[in-house]
Design an enzyme around this catalytic site. Structure first.
Site, PDB file in Angstrom:
ATOM      1  N   ASP A  13       3.280  -7.463  29.525  1.00  0.00           N
ATOM      2  CA  ASP A  13       4.541  -6.708  29.560  1.00  0.00           C
ATOM      3  C   ASP A  13       4.468  -5.403  28.779  1.00  0.00           C
ATOM      4  O   ASP A  13       5.467  -4.948  28.221  1.00  0.00           O
ATOM      5  CB  ASP A  13       5.715  -7.570  29.032  1.00  0.00           C
ATOM      6  CG  ASP A  13       5.804  -8.892  29.746  1.00  0.00           C
ATOM      7  OD1 ASP A  13       5.577  -8.919  30.966  1.00  0.00           O
ATOM      8  OD2 ASP A  13       6.094  -9.907  29.086  1.00  0.00           O
ATOM      9  N   HIS A  43       5.784  -7.137  37.090  1.00  0.00           N
ATOM     10  CA  HIS A  43       5.716  -5.701  36.789  1.00  0.00           C
ATOM     11  C   HIS A  43       7.068  -5.092  37.134  1.00  0.00           C
ATOM     12  O   HIS A  43       7.598  -5.366  38.208  1.00  0.00           O
ATOM     13  CB  HIS A  43       4.712  -5.007  37.702  1.00  0.00           C
ATOM     14  CG  HIS A  43       3.278  -5.267  37.400  1.00  0.00           C
ATOM     15  ND1 HIS A  43       2.765  -5.299  36.141  1.00  0.00           N
ATOM     16  CD2 HIS A  43       2.234  -5.444  38.224  1.00  0.00           C
ATOM     17  CE1 HIS A  43       1.458  -5.500  36.211  1.00  0.00           C
ATOM     18  NE2 HIS A  43       1.108  -5.605  37.469  1.00  0.00           N
ATOM     19  N   GLY A 281       6.688   3.211  25.627  1.00  0.00           N
ATOM     20  CA  GLY A 281       7.835   2.961  24.754  1.00  0.00           C
ATOM     21  C   GLY A 281       7.913   3.813  23.510  1.00  0.00           C
ATOM     22  O   GLY A 281       8.508   3.387  22.516  1.00  0.00           O
TER      23      GLY A 281
END
Ligand code: GTP
Ligand code: IMP
Ligand code: MG
Length: 336
Positions: A13, A43, A281
């Protein structure tokens, strides 16, 4: 053009789906082939506001002229596969290697009914472990025995090697992550197969000498779903303070959140033979960087973090993901 493998550097992930979709749209490979365990993976790809969750077909489907393949190493759940092909309109461009292992109802039942698997390991309940066990025992079915898969059957290694021979580009999509590799992860809290780049090459049938690039995807704040050790895990209140909350694509379970783990990143980059890192991120480190497309738009804090990732791994960070949308990315590959 060349061959590139994308794999996860932490516990899965990491945002591989998004990175692969971006690379497929941007680099326009002729073929995108999927390796990895099977439909335990989820995904997530976000394109122009539309969100896709994929368990079987390659995330590279967003590059509309790409041929899409599922390698022989992968386990196929025919029901999940056929449902995705029809809901994403992929008929005519997707192929399944005739030797893929098949997940049957009894594998799913065994995965969900076994206390050890369900409670101790916290599997996804998708039948992958029991199906891979049957495969090792030579009791599993192969794709070529399944009537509904007949129209999709092909020879993935042949297609990939012929494409490379002609000078065409090939993108190989890994699933899961280093920390849940059967060989190198936190055994027994792992998935039922290795998850490193070498395994992905074997899954789709290209030899190690044919791999040009290995992109290892790391998440700025790593996550883990299911049981097992997680050295840098934060407590819930700390994660809440940082406004980080994530849920699994396949199971909907809450993901455990952790801090950057430089030691794990270094070990994972080494065993994967990383030629570049994709860092996802960074917008969670500094929300002002959300959507940035240029390095110059990143804050000092994020630039310092990128430098730390490079020091920790000894590998250049060439892709910096600044949000879930495939366009939200800084691509430094052409910058020297
Ligand atoms: P597996 O193959 O199951 O290991 O999954 P994956 O690596 O493809 O990742 P998955 O899509 O399950 O989880 C990543 C989550 O982060 C998804 O919800 C993505 O939409 C999201 N995501 C990806 N990149 C970024 C990013 O740069 N910033 C933010 N905020 N979210 C991101
Ligand atoms: P299994 O692969 O379903 O047997 O699950 C074994 C372990 O791997 C569990 O901890 C799962 O949560 C984890 N796992 C399997 N696939 C993925 C994935 O794609 N992303 C994250 N965790 C996964
Ligand atoms: Mg996932």
């Amino acid at each position: 053009m060349s061959s590139t493998i994308v794999v996860g550097g932490f516990f899965g992930d990491e945002g591989k789906g998004k990175i692969i979709a971006y690379l497929a749209r941007h680099d326009k490979p002729e073929v995108v082939a999927r390796g990895g365990v099977g439909p335990n993976a989820g995904h997530t790809v976000v394109v122009e506001g539309k969100k896709y969750a994929l368990r079987m077909v390659p995330s590279g489907f967003v590059h509309e002229s790409a041929r899409l393949l599922i390698g022989a190493g992968v386990l196929v759940d025919p029901e999940v596969f056929i449902q995705e092909v029809s809901s994403f309109g992929l008929q005519g461009r997707v192929g399944v290697d005739m030797r893929c292992g098949i997940i049957e109802g009894r594998h799913i039942e065994a995965d969900r009914g076994d206390k050890e698997l369900k409670d101790k390991i916290g599997t996804t309940g998708t039948g992958c472990g029991p199906a891979n066990a049957d495969r090792a025992l030579r009791k599993a079915k192969q794709a070529k025995e399944i009537e509904e898969l007949k129209e999709f059957l092909c020879d993935v290694p042949l297609e990939l090697n012929e494409t490379l021979e002609r000078g065409g580009g090939v993108l190989i999509e890994g699933t899961q992550g280093f920390g849940i590799s059967l060989l190198y992860g936190t055994y027994p809290f792992v998935t039922s197969k290795d998850t490193t780049a070498s395994q992905m090459a074997a899954d789709v049938g290209i030899g190690p000498t044919r791999v040009d690039d290995v992109v290892v995807v790391f998440k700025s704040y790593p996550t883990r779903v299911g049981e097992g050790p997680f050295a840098t895990q934060m407590d819930d209140t700390e994660a809440e303070k940082l406004h980080i909350e994530e849920y699994g694509t396949v199971t909907g379970r809450k993901r455990r959140i952790g801090r950057w783990d430089g030691k794990m990143a270094a070990y994972s980059a080494m065993i994967n033979g990383a030629t570049m890192v994709a860092l996802s991120g960074v917008d969670k480190i500094d929300p002002s960087c959300r959507g940035a497309k240029e390095y110059s738009e990143l804050s000092r804090e994020v630039k310092d973090f990128v430098a730390q990732v490079e020091r920790d791994t000894g590998v250049p960070v060439k892709l910096i993901s600044t949000g879930p949308e495939i366009s939200e990315i800084v691509d430094l590959r052409d910058v020297t």
